[in-house]
Scaffold this motif. Structure first.
Motif, PDB file in Angstrom:
ATOM      1  N   ASP A  47       0.768  -1.481   0.138  1.00 48.85           N
ATOM      2  CA  ASP A  47       0.253   0.245  -0.580  1.00 48.85           C
ATOM      3  C   ASP A  47       1.265   1.357  -0.314  1.00 48.85           C
ATOM      4  O   ASP A  47       0.255   2.793  -0.543  1.00 48.85           O
ATOM      5  N   GLU A  96      -8.241   8.900  -2.914  1.00 43.46           N
ATOM      6  CA  GLU A  96      -8.388   7.495  -2.728  1.00 43.46           C
ATOM      7  C   GLU A  96      -8.591   6.876  -4.718  1.00 43.46           C
ATOM      8  O   GLU A  96      -8.280   5.582  -4.286  1.00 43.46           O
ATOM      9  N   GLU A  97     -10.116   7.655  -4.981  1.00 43.83           N
ATOM     10  CA  GLU A  97      -9.814   6.933  -6.237  1.00 43.83           C
ATOM     11  C   GLU A  97      -8.315   6.816  -7.132  1.00 43.83           C
ATOM     12  O   GLU A  97      -8.107   6.065  -7.422  1.00 43.83           O
ATOM     13  N   GLU A 155      -6.775   3.910  -5.488  1.00 44.83           N
ATOM     14  CA  GLU A 155      -7.642   2.636  -6.301  1.00 44.83           C
ATOM     15  C   GLU A 155      -7.256   2.199  -7.842  1.00 44.83           C
ATOM     16  O   GLU A 155      -6.992   1.153  -8.417  1.00 44.83           O
ATOM     17  N   LYS A 196      -3.895   0.680  -7.508  1.00 47.01           N
ATOM     18  CA  LYS A 196      -3.898  -0.337  -6.903  1.00 47.01           C
ATOM     19  C   LYS A 196      -4.478  -1.549  -8.482  1.00 47.01           C
ATOM     20  O   LYS A 196      -3.697  -2.263  -8.495  1.00 47.01           O
ATOM     21  N   GLU A 253      -2.386  -4.537 -10.195  1.00 46.60           N
ATOM     22  CA  GLU A 253      -3.199  -5.676  -9.363  1.00 46.60           C
ATOM     23  C   GLU A 253      -2.104  -6.925 -10.072  1.00 46.60           C
ATOM     24  O   GLU A 253      -1.828  -7.314 -11.288  1.00 46.60           O
TER      25      GLU A 253
END
Length: 193
Positions: free
Chosen positions: A110, A131-132, A135, A138, A142
């Protein structure tokens, strides 16, 4: 009592690690811009040896801009429970790519993703916007390794002065100052409290 400031720092840091409740490796980093306006913030020490004191950051941050404009900084370690502080002054330069890669790989995933998501020190419209971006980072990485962003690396402060301050009763503090005289030699003296 040692006459090697790096050995003394290692001993004091070890004592702080054993007693400080949070972030014994926290240090205040003072920089100045091209016209001398100072700025200070807390960062975390991530390495220390005879070459200097290392921390990592976004190289597009305010602190990195100030470092580029004025290549001398000061550090302050304050260990309240030990009633001690250490002041460090000297020039600053980048760590190697290999060092930055190795440290970045050791970070929590993270934290790695956060380095991709953050435009450190720039205005942020809302917490949700950050936060967007987190994400999105992320999703981008992935299932795979998170590489070190090209704008993220580390710096090493090469000390020219290291002062060890120890609290004493009635403000009769002890101050030991080490001044670098060559790549491997230091002079030592005391300062009035």
């Amino acid at each position: 009592m040692t006459d090697d400031p790096h050995a003394l720092f290692d001993a004091w840091l070890a004592e702080a690690v054993a007693s400080e409740p949070n972030d014994p490796n926290a240090m205040a980093l003072a920089t100045a811009d091209a016209v001398g306006r100072p700025s200070v913030r807390m960062v975390l020490l991530k390495g220390h040896d005879a070459r200097g004191f290392v921390f990592y950051t976004n190289q597009e941050s305010r602190k990195a801009g100030e470092i580029a404009a004025n290549g001398h900084v000061a550090l302050l370690f304050h260990w309240k429970s030990q009633r001690r502080q250490v002041r460090v002054e000297g020039p600053i330069g980048p760590v190697t790519d290999a060092e930055a890669d190795a440290y970045f790989a050791s970070r929590a995933r993270d934290s790695q993703l956060g380095a991709w998501a953050s435009d450190q020190s720039r205005p942020l419209a809302s917490r949700e916007a950050f936060e967007e971006r987190f994400e999105a980072a992320k999703a981008r990485f992935e299932g795979g390794e998170v590489p070190r962003p090209p704008h993220w690396s580390g710096y090493r402060v090469a000390p020219e002065r290291i002062e060890f301050w120890q609290d004493r009763a009635h403000r009769l503090h002890e101050r030991r100052l080490f001044t670098r005289t060559s790549d491997t030699a230091w002079t030592e003296g005391l300062l009035f409290p």
